[in-house]
Design a protein around this motif. Structure first.
Motif, mmCIF file in Angstrom:
data_model
loop_
_atom_site.group_PDB
_atom_site.id
_atom_site.type_symbol
_atom_site.label_atom_id
_atom_site.label_comp_id
_atom_site.label_asym_id
_atom_site.label_seq_id
_atom_site.Cartn_x
_atom_site.Cartn_y
_atom_site.Cartn_z
ATOM 1 N N TYR A 84 -35.794 -0.760 65.762
ATOM 2 C CA TYR A 84 -34.831 -1.036 64.687
ATOM 3 C C TYR A 84 -34.950 -0.033 63.552
ATOM 4 O O TYR A 84 -33.954 0.315 62.903
ATOM 5 C CB TYR A 84 -35.086 -2.450 64.173
ATOM 6 C CG TYR A 84 -33.916 -3.102 63.469
ATOM 7 C CD1 TYR A 84 -32.644 -2.519 63.439
ATOM 8 C CD2 TYR A 84 -34.077 -4.331 62.834
ATOM 9 C CE1 TYR A 84 -31.585 -3.138 62.803
ATOM 10 C CE2 TYR A 84 -33.021 -4.959 62.196
ATOM 11 C CZ TYR A 84 -31.785 -4.356 62.177
ATOM 12 O OH TYR A 84 -30.726 -4.970 61.541
ATOM 13 N N ASP A 87 -33.471 5.526 63.515
ATOM 14 C CA ASP A 87 -32.059 5.853 63.686
ATOM 15 C C ASP A 87 -31.836 7.309 63.294
ATOM 16 O O ASP A 87 -32.778 8.017 62.957
ATOM 17 C CB ASP A 87 -31.146 4.901 62.889
ATOM 18 C CG ASP A 87 -31.440 4.934 61.394
ATOM 19 O OD1 ASP A 87 -31.737 6.022 60.875
ATOM 20 O OD2 ASP A 87 -31.363 3.872 60.745
ATOM 21 N N ARG A 211 -24.832 -4.527 72.024
ATOM 22 C CA ARG A 211 -24.690 -3.980 70.668
ATOM 23 C C ARG A 211 -23.408 -4.453 69.972
ATOM 24 O O ARG A 211 -23.470 -4.927 68.822
ATOM 25 C CB ARG A 211 -24.749 -2.456 70.708
ATOM 26 C CG ARG A 211 -24.686 -1.798 69.333
ATOM 27 C CD ARG A 211 -24.710 -0.274 69.466
ATOM 28 N NE ARG A 211 -24.558 0.371 68.176
ATOM 29 C CZ ARG A 211 -25.561 0.682 67.361
ATOM 30 N NH1 ARG A 211 -26.799 0.410 67.720
ATOM 31 N NH2 ARG A 211 -25.345 1.268 66.207
ATOM 32 N N PRO A 212 -22.229 -4.366 70.609
ATOM 33 C CA PRO A 212 -21.021 -4.890 69.955
ATOM 34 C C PRO A 212 -21.108 -6.394 69.687
ATOM 35 O O PRO A 212 -20.618 -6.875 68.656
ATOM 36 C CB PRO A 212 -19.907 -4.573 70.961
ATOM 37 C CG PRO A 212 -20.434 -3.449 71.769
ATOM 38 C CD PRO A 212 -21.903 -3.688 71.872
ATOM 39 N N ALA A 215 -23.183 -6.838 66.635
ATOM 40 C CA ALA A 215 -22.420 -6.424 65.450
ATOM 41 C C ALA A 215 -21.431 -7.507 65.041
ATOM 42 O O ALA A 215 -21.273 -7.808 63.850
ATOM 43 C CB ALA A 215 -21.684 -5.116 65.744
ATOM 44 N N THR A 216 -20.773 -8.115 66.022
ATOM 45 C CA THR A 216 -19.835 -9.198 65.735
ATOM 46 C C THR A 216 -20.556 -10.399 65.136
ATOM 47 O O THR A 216 -20.081 -11.019 64.174
ATOM 48 C CB THR A 216 -19.103 -9.622 67.021
ATOM 49 O OG1 THR A 216 -18.397 -8.500 67.554
ATOM 50 C CG2 THR A 216 -18.111 -10.747 66.740
ATOM 51 N N GLU A 219 -21.608 -9.541 61.514
ATOM 52 C CA GLU A 219 -20.451 -9.447 60.625
ATOM 53 C C GLU A 219 -19.859 -10.828 60.343
ATOM 54 O O GLU A 219 -19.497 -11.145 59.201
ATOM 55 C CB GLU A 219 -19.393 -8.530 61.239
ATOM 56 C CG GLU A 219 -18.129 -8.376 60.408
ATOM 57 C CD GLU A 219 -18.398 -7.774 59.029
ATOM 58 O OE1 GLU A 219 -17.592 -8.039 58.114
ATOM 59 O OE2 GLU A 219 -19.408 -7.065 58.868
ATOM 60 N N PRO A 265 -27.246 -3.188 65.404
ATOM 61 C CA PRO A 265 -26.342 -2.473 64.493
ATOM 62 C C PRO A 265 -26.984 -2.293 63.123
ATOM 63 O O PRO A 265 -27.762 -3.119 62.669
ATOM 64 C CB PRO A 265 -25.114 -3.390 64.417
ATOM 65 C CG PRO A 265 -25.619 -4.741 64.806
ATOM 66 C CD PRO A 265 -26.729 -4.510 65.778
ATOM 67 N N ARG A 266 -26.629 -1.190 62.460
ATOM 68 C CA ARG A 266 -27.240 -0.858 61.179
ATOM 69 C C ARG A 266 -26.228 -0.646 60.057
ATOM 70 O O ARG A 266 -26.519 -0.907 58.903
ATOM 71 C CB ARG A 266 -28.082 0.421 61.324
ATOM 72 C CG ARG A 266 -29.271 0.240 62.271
ATOM 73 C CD ARG A 266 -29.831 1.590 62.678
ATOM 74 N NE ARG A 266 -31.059 1.464 63.451
ATOM 75 C CZ ARG A 266 -31.102 1.172 64.745
ATOM 76 N NH1 ARG A 266 -29.967 0.965 65.409
ATOM 77 N NH2 ARG A 266 -32.254 1.072 65.379
ATOM 78 N N ASN A 267 -25.043 -0.143 60.367
ATOM 79 C CA ASN A 267 -24.084 0.259 59.344
ATOM 80 C C ASN A 267 -23.638 -0.921 58.491
ATOM 81 O O ASN A 267 -23.262 -1.978 59.003
ATOM 82 C CB ASN A 267 -22.848 0.896 59.996
ATOM 83 C CG ASN A 267 -23.191 2.193 60.701
ATOM 84 O OD1 ASN A 267 -24.184 2.839 60.371
ATOM 85 N ND2 ASN A 267 -22.380 2.579 61.669
ATOM 86 N N ARG A 273 -30.195 -6.429 57.283
ATOM 87 C CA ARG A 273 -31.228 -5.730 58.043
ATOM 88 C C ARG A 273 -32.603 -5.909 57.409
ATOM 89 O O ARG A 273 -33.587 -6.185 58.102
ATOM 90 C CB ARG A 273 -30.884 -4.247 58.139
ATOM 91 C CG ARG A 273 -31.860 -3.424 58.949
ATOM 92 C CD ARG A 273 -31.466 -1.963 58.928
ATOM 93 N NE ARG A 273 -32.367 -1.169 59.756
ATOM 94 C CZ ARG A 273 -32.348 0.152 59.813
ATOM 95 N NH1 ARG A 273 -31.453 0.824 59.114
ATOM 96 N NH2 ARG A 273 -33.192 0.812 60.579
#
Length: 424
Positions: A84, A87, A211-212, A215-216, A219, A265-267, A273
């Motif tokens: 984690y 990156d 990963r997606p 991220a979902t 979010e 995910p990081r963004n 995080r």
């Protein structure tokens, strides 16, 4: 012990955690990373110090696997955090210098490790000699990114240009080392394991599917105002599943933990995080010291003869000279002055807990025998313990991060950042 396995387990757990805490604190008192003290705590109950009967009385054969299971949970958490934390951000401002130091610090010791391993394979490779040679090369190239981050933080050097540069180079080197180790593990276990053919498929699933999905999930939790703490149990489930999958595929579970952390995910999720990492670190802080205490109990140099001791000295010498020389040469070729290259070489020689994890995995997989395991653990402890004294001896890297040498800022534009590096 009491003869009651449940009582014995909790007694051994309390003794092990207590010893890890005490010896880790003592190590920090003498400016050493806690892992050095934790390994020493294990050495005190190893057959090298106690008799075999005495070691079994403290940690019985029934209790040790139970402690090992808890230690593996701590290790999986640690590997998740490593994945984690790494990156591409560390290359943003210092690409040339970072890649120069990282390349030299990986390529030179890897080649030196392979060279020294070839004549040693007959004596210390329990099985596949080629896998042994490749493993030693990878093990020699390791820098302990987490331990290095802690050393820099403890000395107030995280914001120093050379400190942040070295931390970035260690992150690159660690990433390369874990990928190479996974390849060696896959090669060593390839015979008769058809599941390994599914490993690329699993990696695609992680990147394209997991990963997606993560991220979902993150979010959606952010939009609904769900506290990040409530996401941790779901992530632990995913982490455990990833470990189980890679273990079934014939690759050690640490690679599943690392890969799961790497695809997180990081963004735009810095707050989430940091919260997730803080909670996962709490698990690691409790359980990971068990791993290093148990690693210390497996070290036994008592039966070493002259030849084995000379081999140990050679392994340490090759490890130190190739790592420091490679890092120094890479830094100089990248345009850094001697004043920056020298401390970078000293810092990159830190191997610490990453090296111990790697050699413990190699022992579990049958890549090395017990004697060579002991040598590599001693090498890891020596190279980690010498970092602080060498920095003090050479008088490099001032304690005050605002005290920069003029020639550092002037050399290799963009190579030495003014921006602080994250230490995790």
């Amino acid at each position: 012990m009491t003869g009651n396995i449940v009582a014995d387990f909790f007694l051994a757990l309390s003794l092990t955690l207590g010893a890890a805490r005490i010896f880790g604190a003592l190590a920090r008192r003498v400016a050493q990373p806690a892992v050095v003290g934790e390994i020493c705590a294990g050495l005190l109950v190893s057959p090298m110090v106690l008799t075999r009967a005495g070691a079994d009385a403290v940690l019985s054969a029934e209790v040790t696997p139970l402690l090992g299971a808890l230690a593996n949970v701590g290790l999986a958490t640690f590997m998740f955090l490593i994945g984690y934390e790494i990156d591409g951000a560390f290359l943003r401002h210092r690409r040339k210098a970072t890649l120069g130091v990282a390349t030299g610090a990986v390529a030179v010791p890897l080649a030196a490790g392979v060279a020294v391993a070839i004549p040693l394979a007959q004596a210390y490779a329990p099985g596949n000699r080629t896998a042994f040679v490749l493993f030693v090369g990878v093990a020699m190239s390791v820098t302990a990114f987490p331990v290095l981050a802690r050393i820099l933080a403890d000395r107030g050097l995280s914001r120093h240009p050379v400190g942040s540069l070295t931390l970035a180079a260690a992150a690159v080197g660690d990433l390369v080392a874990w990928i190479c180790l996974a390849a060696v593990a896959a090669y060593a276990g390839a015979a008769g394991q058809w599941q390994l053919a599914l490993l690329p498929v699993y990696l695609v699933v992680l990147v394209a599917g997991v990963r997606p999905l993560l991220a979902t999930l993150l979010e959606r939790a952010r939009r609904r105002g769900v506290a990040a703490e409530r996401l941790v149990p779901a992530l632990v489930v995913g982490l455990a599943l990833s470990c189980a999958v890679t273990e079934w595929l014939g690759v050690h579970f640490i690679f599943g933990a690392f890969a799961f952390g790497a695809v997180m995910p990081r963004n735009a999720l810095d707050g989430v995080r940091s919260t997730i990492m803080r909670h996962m670190e709490q698990v690691g802080q409790v359980l990971l010291p068990l791993y290093f205490v148990l690693a210390g109990t497996k070290v036994d140099l008592s039966a070493f003869g002259v030849t084995a001791l000379l081999t140990l000295v050679a392994v340490i010498g090759v490890a130190v000279l190739s790592k420091a020389g490679g890092a120094y040469g890479g830094a100089r070729l990248a345009g850094l002055p001697h004043a920056a290259a020298l401390p970078a070489a000293v810092l990159m020689n830190t191997r610490g807990l990453t090296e111990i994890v790697i050699v413990a995995v190699a022992l579990d997989m049958g890549l090395i025998n017990q004697d060579f395991y002991s040598m590599m653990v001693v090498m890891a402890v020596v190279t980690t313990a010498m970092t602080g004294p060498l920095l003090k001896l050479f008088g490099v890297l001032p304690q005050d991060p605002s005290v920069h040498q003029p020639d550092l800022a002037a050399s290799s534009p963009g190579a030495l950042p003014k921006k602080a590096a994250k230490t995790g």
